[in-house]
Scaffold this motif. Structure first.
Motif, PDB file in Angstrom:
ATOM      1  N   GLY A  56      -3.208 -15.257  24.400  1.00  0.00           N
ATOM      2  CA  GLY A  56      -2.690 -16.616  24.484  1.00  0.00           C
ATOM      3  C   GLY A  56      -3.390 -17.462  25.528  1.00  0.00           C
ATOM      4  N   ARG A  57      -4.397 -16.907  26.174  1.00  0.00           N
ATOM      5  CA  ARG A  57      -5.100 -17.639  27.232  1.00  0.00           C
ATOM      6  C   ARG A  57      -5.872 -18.816  26.644  1.00  0.00           C
ATOM      7  NH1 ARG A  57      -8.928 -14.825  31.849  1.00  0.00           N
ATOM      8  NH2 ARG A  57      -8.833 -16.587  33.282  1.00  0.00           N
ATOM      9  N   TYR A  58      -5.810 -19.949  27.351  1.00  0.00           N
ATOM     10  CA  TYR A  58      -6.449 -21.190  26.913  1.00  0.00           C
ATOM     11  C   TYR A  58      -7.960 -21.073  27.049  1.00  0.00           C
ATOM     12  CZ  TYR A  58      -6.651 -26.249  26.131  1.00  0.00           C
ATOM     13  OH  TYR A  58      -6.861 -27.500  25.609  1.00  0.00           O
ATOM     14  N   VAL A  59      -8.670 -21.229  25.940  1.00  0.00           N
ATOM     15  CA  VAL A  59     -10.127 -21.129  25.902  1.00  0.00           C
ATOM     16  C   VAL A  59     -10.766 -22.509  26.017  1.00  0.00           C
ATOM     17  CG1 VAL A  59     -12.107 -20.467  24.461  1.00  0.00           C
ATOM     18  CG2 VAL A  59     -10.085 -18.983  24.576  1.00  0.00           C
ATOM     19  N   GLY A  60     -10.166 -23.510  25.358  1.00  0.00           N
ATOM     20  CA  GLY A  60     -10.752 -24.844  25.417  1.00  0.00           C
ATOM     21  C   GLY A  60     -10.351 -25.711  24.254  1.00  0.00           C
ATOM     22  N   GLU A  61     -11.223 -26.646  23.914  1.00  0.00           N
ATOM     23  CA  GLU A  61     -10.952 -27.621  22.863  1.00  0.00           C
ATOM     24  C   GLU A  61     -12.200 -27.784  21.999  1.00  0.00           C
ATOM     25  OE1 GLU A  61      -9.729 -31.011  25.212  1.00  0.00           O
ATOM     26  OE2 GLU A  61      -8.161 -29.802  26.144  1.00  0.00           O
ATOM     27  N   VAL A  62     -11.991 -27.803  20.694  1.00  0.00           N
ATOM     28  CA  VAL A  62     -13.076 -27.938  19.724  1.00  0.00           C
ATOM     29  C   VAL A  62     -12.582 -28.859  18.626  1.00  0.00           C
ATOM     30  CG1 VAL A  62     -14.387 -26.716  17.935  1.00  0.00           C
ATOM     31  CG2 VAL A  62     -14.077 -25.680  20.177  1.00  0.00           C
ATOM     32  N   GLY A  63     -13.444 -29.729  18.145  1.00  0.00           N
ATOM     33  CA  GLY A  63     -13.027 -30.551  17.018  1.00  0.00           C
ATOM     34  C   GLY A  63     -13.955 -31.703  16.728  1.00  0.00           C
ATOM     35  N   PHE A  64     -13.376 -32.716  16.088  1.00  0.00           N
ATOM     36  CA  PHE A  64     -14.138 -33.848  15.565  1.00  0.00           C
ATOM     37  C   PHE A  64     -13.442 -35.153  15.918  1.00  0.00           C
ATOM     38  CE2 PHE A  64     -14.621 -30.149  12.894  1.00  0.00           C
ATOM     39  CZ  PHE A  64     -15.996 -30.037  12.801  1.00  0.00           C
ATOM     40  N   ALA A  65     -14.238 -36.201  16.094  1.00  0.00           N
ATOM     41  CA  ALA A  65     -13.685 -37.519  16.395  1.00  0.00           C
ATOM     42  C   ALA A  65     -14.672 -38.594  15.952  1.00  0.00           C
ATOM     43  CB  ALA A  65     -13.416 -37.666  17.893  1.00  0.00           C
ATOM     44  N   ASP A  66     -14.154 -39.762  15.683  1.00  0.00           N
ATOM     45  CA  ASP A  66     -14.980 -40.956  15.554  1.00  0.00           C
ATOM     46  C   ASP A  66     -14.561 -41.833  16.724  1.00  0.00           C
ATOM     47  OD1 ASP A  66     -16.299 -43.294  15.026  1.00  0.00           O
ATOM     48  OD2 ASP A  66     -15.492 -43.570  13.012  1.00  0.00           O
ATOM     49  N   LEU A  67     -15.309 -41.769  17.811  1.00  0.00           N
ATOM     50  CA  LEU A  67     -14.929 -42.442  19.055  1.00  0.00           C
ATOM     51  C   LEU A  67     -15.515 -43.844  19.194  1.00  0.00           C
ATOM     52  CD1 LEU A  67     -15.234 -39.362  21.417  1.00  0.00           C
ATOM     53  CD2 LEU A  67     -13.172 -40.298  20.351  1.00  0.00           C
ATOM     54  N   ARG A  68     -16.240 -44.297  18.172  1.00  0.00           N
ATOM     55  CA  ARG A  68     -16.834 -45.640  18.202  1.00  0.00           C
ATOM     56  C   ARG A  68     -17.623 -45.867  19.487  1.00  0.00           C
ATOM     57  NH1 ARG A  68     -14.339 -49.264  13.831  1.00  0.00           N
ATOM     58  NH2 ARG A  68     -13.501 -47.586  12.568  1.00  0.00           N
ATOM     59  N   ARG A  69     -18.391 -44.869  19.831  1.00  0.00           N
ATOM     60  CA  ARG A  69     -19.198 -44.939  21.056  1.00  0.00           C
ATOM     61  C   ARG A  69     -20.204 -46.083  20.963  1.00  0.00           C
ATOM     62  NH1 ARG A  69     -18.661 -40.030  23.865  1.00  0.00           N
ATOM     63  NH2 ARG A  69     -18.115 -38.237  22.582  1.00  0.00           N
ATOM     64  N   GLU A  70     -20.439 -46.728  22.085  1.00  0.00           N
ATOM     65  CA  GLU A  70     -21.503 -47.724  22.172  1.00  0.00           C
ATOM     66  C   GLU A  70     -22.788 -46.958  22.404  1.00  0.00           C
ATOM     67  OE1 GLU A  70     -20.514 -50.784  24.976  1.00  0.00           O
ATOM     68  OE2 GLU A  70     -18.558 -51.096  24.042  1.00  0.00           O
ATOM     69  N   LEU A  71     -23.424 -46.596  21.297  1.00  0.00           N
ATOM     70  CA  LEU A  71     -24.554 -45.692  21.329  1.00  0.00           C
ATOM     71  C   LEU A  71     -25.484 -46.011  20.177  1.00  0.00           C
ATOM     72  CD1 LEU A  71     -25.721 -42.926  22.465  1.00  0.00           C
ATOM     73  CD2 LEU A  71     -24.266 -41.821  20.773  1.00  0.00           C
ATOM     74  N   GLU A  72     -26.763 -45.925  20.425  1.00  0.00           N
ATOM     75  CA  GLU A  72     -27.773 -46.015  19.365  1.00  0.00           C
ATOM     76  C   GLU A  72     -28.489 -44.682  19.315  1.00  0.00           C
ATOM     77  OE1 GLU A  72     -28.376 -48.182  16.997  1.00  0.00           O
ATOM     78  OE2 GLU A  72     -26.734 -49.429  17.732  1.00  0.00           O
ATOM     79  N   PRO A  73     -28.517 -44.039  18.177  1.00  0.00           N
ATOM     80  CA  PRO A  73     -28.047 -44.493  16.873  1.00  0.00           C
ATOM     81  C   PRO A  73     -26.521 -44.442  16.798  1.00  0.00           C
ATOM     82  CG  PRO A  73     -28.791 -42.242  16.701  1.00  0.00           C
ATOM     83  CD  PRO A  73     -29.099 -42.691  18.108  1.00  0.00           C
ATOM     84  N   SER A  74     -25.965 -45.327  15.997  1.00  0.00           N
ATOM     85  CA  SER A  74     -24.525 -45.401  15.837  1.00  0.00           C
ATOM     86  C   SER A  74     -23.992 -44.147  15.135  1.00  0.00           C
ATOM     87  CB  SER A  74     -24.153 -46.634  15.009  1.00  0.00           C
ATOM     88  OG  SER A  74     -22.775 -46.620  14.744  1.00  0.00           O
ATOM     89  N   LEU A  75     -22.847 -43.686  15.606  1.00  0.00           N
ATOM     90  CA  LEU A  75     -22.175 -42.543  14.984  1.00  0.00           C
ATOM     91  C   LEU A  75     -20.900 -42.981  14.273  1.00  0.00           C
ATOM     92  CD1 LEU A  75     -22.545 -39.975  17.919  1.00  0.00           C
ATOM     93  CD2 LEU A  75     -24.162 -40.498  16.085  1.00  0.00           C
ATOM     94  N   TYR A  76     -20.695 -44.289  14.158  1.00  0.00           N
ATOM     95  CA  TYR A  76     -19.479 -44.827  13.539  1.00  0.00           C
ATOM     96  C   TYR A  76     -19.251 -44.213  12.160  1.00  0.00           C
ATOM     97  CZ  TYR A  76     -18.840 -48.708  16.885  1.00  0.00           C
ATOM     98  OH  TYR A  76     -18.596 -49.473  17.992  1.00  0.00           O
ATOM     99  N   GLY A  77     -18.019 -43.844  11.920  1.00  0.00           N
ATOM    100  CA  GLY A  77     -17.623 -43.340  10.615  1.00  0.00           C
ATOM    101  C   GLY A  77     -17.955 -41.887  10.365  1.00  0.00           C
ATOM    102  N   LEU A  78     -18.630 -41.239  11.309  1.00  0.00           N
ATOM    103  CA  LEU A  78     -18.985 -39.831  11.144  1.00  0.00           C
ATOM    104  C   LEU A  78     -18.078 -38.948  11.987  1.00  0.00           C
ATOM    105  CD1 LEU A  78     -22.867 -40.197  11.413  1.00  0.00           C
ATOM    106  CD2 LEU A  78     -21.530 -39.760   9.324  1.00  0.00           C
ATOM    107  N   PRO A  79     -17.773 -37.735  11.519  1.00  0.00           N
ATOM    108  CA  PRO A  79     -16.960 -36.811  12.328  1.00  0.00           C
ATOM    109  C   PRO A  79     -17.838 -36.154  13.395  1.00  0.00           C
ATOM    110  CG  PRO A  79     -17.496 -35.780  10.242  1.00  0.00           C
ATOM    111  CD  PRO A  79     -18.066 -37.182  10.203  1.00  0.00           C
ATOM    112  N   GLU A  80     -17.922 -36.807  14.549  1.00  0.00           N
ATOM    113  CA  GLU A  80     -18.729 -36.287  15.660  1.00  0.00           C
ATOM    114  C   GLU A  80     -18.058 -35.044  16.216  1.00  0.00           C
ATOM    115  OE1 GLU A  80     -19.591 -37.449  20.274  1.00  0.00           O
ATOM    116  OE2 GLU A  80     -19.241 -39.100  18.881  1.00  0.00           O
ATOM    117  N   MET A  81     -18.795 -33.961  16.271  1.00  0.00           N
ATOM    118  CA  MET A  81     -18.236 -32.712  16.775  1.00  0.00           C
ATOM    119  C   MET A  81     -18.381 -32.635  18.281  1.00  0.00           C
ATOM    120  SD  MET A  81     -18.657 -28.853  15.451  1.00  0.00           S
ATOM    121  CE  MET A  81     -17.154 -27.879  15.630  1.00  0.00           C
TER     122      MET A  81
END
Length: 176
Positions: free
Chosen positions: A74-99
């Protein structure tokens, strides 16, 4: 889409809950963990916001982050997943499940990251089948770059995010 629970031989990935907060807060307060993610330990408020975001992503986007625990202890290992964080970044990652992934310092070097990331990728490939899955990694974070490469991510470009040099990596859906 309700957040699923995933199982691997050693890990359980489940939707984050209030019960995960103290373990998550402790992980994000560890300078070893945050040196390549923001560069400083997170405050309790910032950790709380991360937990709320991790949970809310599932409701809004149908994908999000899991709390990862070692099944046997039951020990906490961490966090893993996906998000669309609308980062101000080029190239744009909008709409993609950023891991993304972050692991508690105690769990580094045991293969937990690879195991959890592979489980998340299998889920996204099977459930959403996006054509492309991006991730961003600080250029100095050699263990994360190695993990990403091991599971099929390739460098797309170098960029800067919030003043730090990063790699924008990508993986075509369905690759192991």
């Amino acid at each position: 889409m309700p957040a699923p629970t995933l199982k691997t031989p050693r890990l359980t990935l489940s939707p984050p809950t209030l019960a995960d907060f103290e373990d998550s807060r402790a992980m994000w307060a560890d300078p070893l963990v945050t040196r390549h993610v923001g560069g400083r330990p997170f405050t309790e408020e910032e950790s709380w916001t991360r937990l709320m975001r991790a949970r809310g992503l599932w409701e809004v986007l149908g994908f999000g982050y899991w709390a990862v625990r070692e099944t046997a202890t039951g020990r906490y290992v961490g966090e893993v997943g996906f998000a669309d964080l609308r980062r101000e970044l080029e190239p744009s990652l909008y709409g993609l499940p950023e891991m993304g992934w972050v692991l508690a310092a105690w769990s580094h070097g045991q293969g937990f990251g690879t195991e959890a990331v592979k489980a998340g990728l299998a889920w996204v490939d099977q459930t959403l089948a996006p054509p492309l899955i991006p991730c961003i990694i600080n250029v100095e974070n050699a263990p994360s770059i190695a993990l990403a490469t091991k599971v099929g991510f390739r460098v797309r470009t170098h960029a800067t995010y919030k003043g730090s040099p990063i790699l924008v990596m990508e993986r075509r859906s369905g690759r192991d």
